[in-house]
Scaffold this motif. Structure first.
Motif, PDB file in Angstrom:
ATOM      1  N   ASP A   1       0.822  -1.216   0.000  1.00  0.00           N
ATOM      2  CA  ASP A   1       0.000   0.000   0.000  1.00  0.00           C
ATOM      3  C   ASP A   1       0.853   1.262   0.000  1.00  0.00           C
ATOM      4  OD1 ASP A   1      -2.414  -1.404  -0.083  1.00  0.00           O
ATOM      5  OD2 ASP A   1      -2.459  -1.597   2.097  1.00  0.00           O
ATOM      6  N   VAL A   2       1.925   1.249   0.782  1.00  0.00           N
ATOM      7  CA  VAL A   2       2.835   2.402   0.800  1.00  0.00           C
ATOM      8  C   VAL A   2       3.509   2.542  -0.559  1.00  0.00           C
ATOM      9  CG1 VAL A   2       4.916   3.365   1.870  1.00  0.00           C
ATOM     10  CG2 VAL A   2       3.173   2.295   3.296  1.00  0.00           C
ATOM     11  N   GLY A   3       3.902   1.422  -1.142  1.00  0.00           N
ATOM     12  CA  GLY A   3       4.519   1.438  -2.464  1.00  0.00           C
ATOM     13  C   GLY A   3       3.578   1.978  -3.528  1.00  0.00           C
ATOM     14  N   ARG A   4       2.309   1.581  -3.432  1.00  0.00           N
ATOM     15  CA  ARG A   4       1.317   2.064  -4.402  1.00  0.00           C
ATOM     16  C   ARG A   4       1.186   3.589  -4.331  1.00  0.00           C
ATOM     17  NH1 ARG A   4      -4.792  -0.236  -5.317  1.00  0.00           N
ATOM     18  NH2 ARG A   4      -5.161   0.964  -7.196  1.00  0.00           N
ATOM     19  N   ALA A   5       1.148   4.121  -3.115  1.00  0.00           N
ATOM     20  CA  ALA A   5       1.048   5.573  -2.941  1.00  0.00           C
ATOM     21  C   ALA A   5       2.297   6.272  -3.487  1.00  0.00           C
ATOM     22  CB  ALA A   5       0.831   5.916  -1.473  1.00  0.00           C
TER      23      ALA A   5
ATOM     24  N   TRP B   1       5.061  -3.191  -4.447  1.00  0.00           N
ATOM     25  CA  TRP B   1       3.850  -2.815  -5.188  1.00  0.00           C
ATOM     26  C   TRP B   1       3.888  -3.347  -6.621  1.00  0.00           C
ATOM     27  CZ3 TRP B   1      -0.868  -1.932  -6.205  1.00  0.00           C
ATOM     28  CH2 TRP B   1      -1.266  -1.246  -7.341  1.00  0.00           C
ATOM     29  N   PHE B   2       4.941  -3.014  -7.357  1.00  0.00           N
ATOM     30  CA  PHE B   2       4.970  -3.410  -8.762  1.00  0.00           C
ATOM     31  C   PHE B   2       5.054  -4.930  -8.926  1.00  0.00           C
ATOM     32  CE2 PHE B   2       6.275   1.087  -9.462  1.00  0.00           C
ATOM     33  CZ  PHE B   2       5.223   1.432 -10.311  1.00  0.00           C
ATOM     34  N   SER B   3       5.754  -5.610  -8.048  1.00  0.00           N
ATOM     35  CA  SER B   3       5.837  -7.071  -8.167  1.00  0.00           C
ATOM     36  C   SER B   3       4.524  -7.748  -7.796  1.00  0.00           C
ATOM     37  CB  SER B   3       6.985  -7.621  -7.324  1.00  0.00           C
ATOM     38  OG  SER B   3       6.709  -7.489  -5.946  1.00  0.00           O
ATOM     39  N   ALA B   4       3.685  -7.078  -7.023  1.00  0.00           N
ATOM     40  CA  ALA B   4       2.401  -7.659  -6.609  1.00  0.00           C
ATOM     41  C   ALA B   4       1.340  -7.576  -7.713  1.00  0.00           C
ATOM     42  CB  ALA B   4       1.887  -6.965  -5.352  1.00  0.00           C
ATOM     43  N   ILE B   5       1.578  -6.738  -8.705  1.00  0.00           N
ATOM     44  CA  ILE B   5       0.607  -6.601  -9.794  1.00  0.00           C
ATOM     45  C   ILE B   5       0.732  -7.832 -10.696  1.00  0.00           C
ATOM     46  CG2 ILE B   5      -0.076  -5.236 -11.812  1.00  0.00           C
ATOM     47  CD1 ILE B   5       1.246  -2.817 -10.391  1.00  0.00           C
ATOM     48  N   ARG B   6      -0.375  -8.491 -10.908  1.00  0.00           N
ATOM     49  CA  ARG B   6      -0.369  -9.698 -11.728  1.00  0.00           C
ATOM     50  C   ARG B   6      -0.802  -9.361 -13.153  1.00  0.00           C
ATOM     51  NH1 ARG B   6       3.096 -11.430  -9.377  1.00  0.00           N
ATOM     52  NH2 ARG B   6       2.876 -12.086  -7.235  1.00  0.00           N
TER      53      ARG B   6
END
Length: 109
Positions: free
Chosen positions: A27-31, A97-102
């Motif tokens: 969540d912090v990474g997304r922000a 964040w970016f690695s969690a995006i599938r």
């Protein structure tokens, strides 16, 4: 003695509340990634022909590349400016964040 008990109680309360944001926080990474969206797209799918997709890349790879840009080992005029102020936690959070995006891919028919 009372001060020690107070510090211990405060530490327990902070831990129970989640404490400060830990590295690898999606969540912090997304922000933090809002600034990345200009070139890499809001979901890490590039909108610029010369910017790579970040979505689905391994966190280790992303973190390694950001540290290389930050240190100047990897050269890129824009990324050097973007990566320079990033802390190690910022890098870990962005990578999370970016690695969690599938993403899905299908071979051509």
């Amino acid at each position: 003695m009372a001060a020690t008990i107070l510090r211990a109680a405060l530490a327990v309360a902070v831990a129970a509340a989640g404490g400060p944001a830990a590295a690898n926080d999606i969540d912090v990474g997304r922000a933090k990634a809002v600034a990345c969206a200009v070139c890499h797209g809001p979901l890490g799918i590039s909108v610029q022909p010369d910017a790579p997709h970040l979505a689905g890349q391994p966190a280790f790879y992303l973190a390694t590349q950001l540290r290389a840009f930050r240190s100047g080992v990897r050269k890129h005029e824009v990324m050097a400016v973007i990566a320079k102020p990033l802390s190690d936690d910022d890098i870990a959070n962005l990578a999370a964040w970016f690695s969690a995006i599938r993403i899905e891919a299908s071979p051509p028919r």
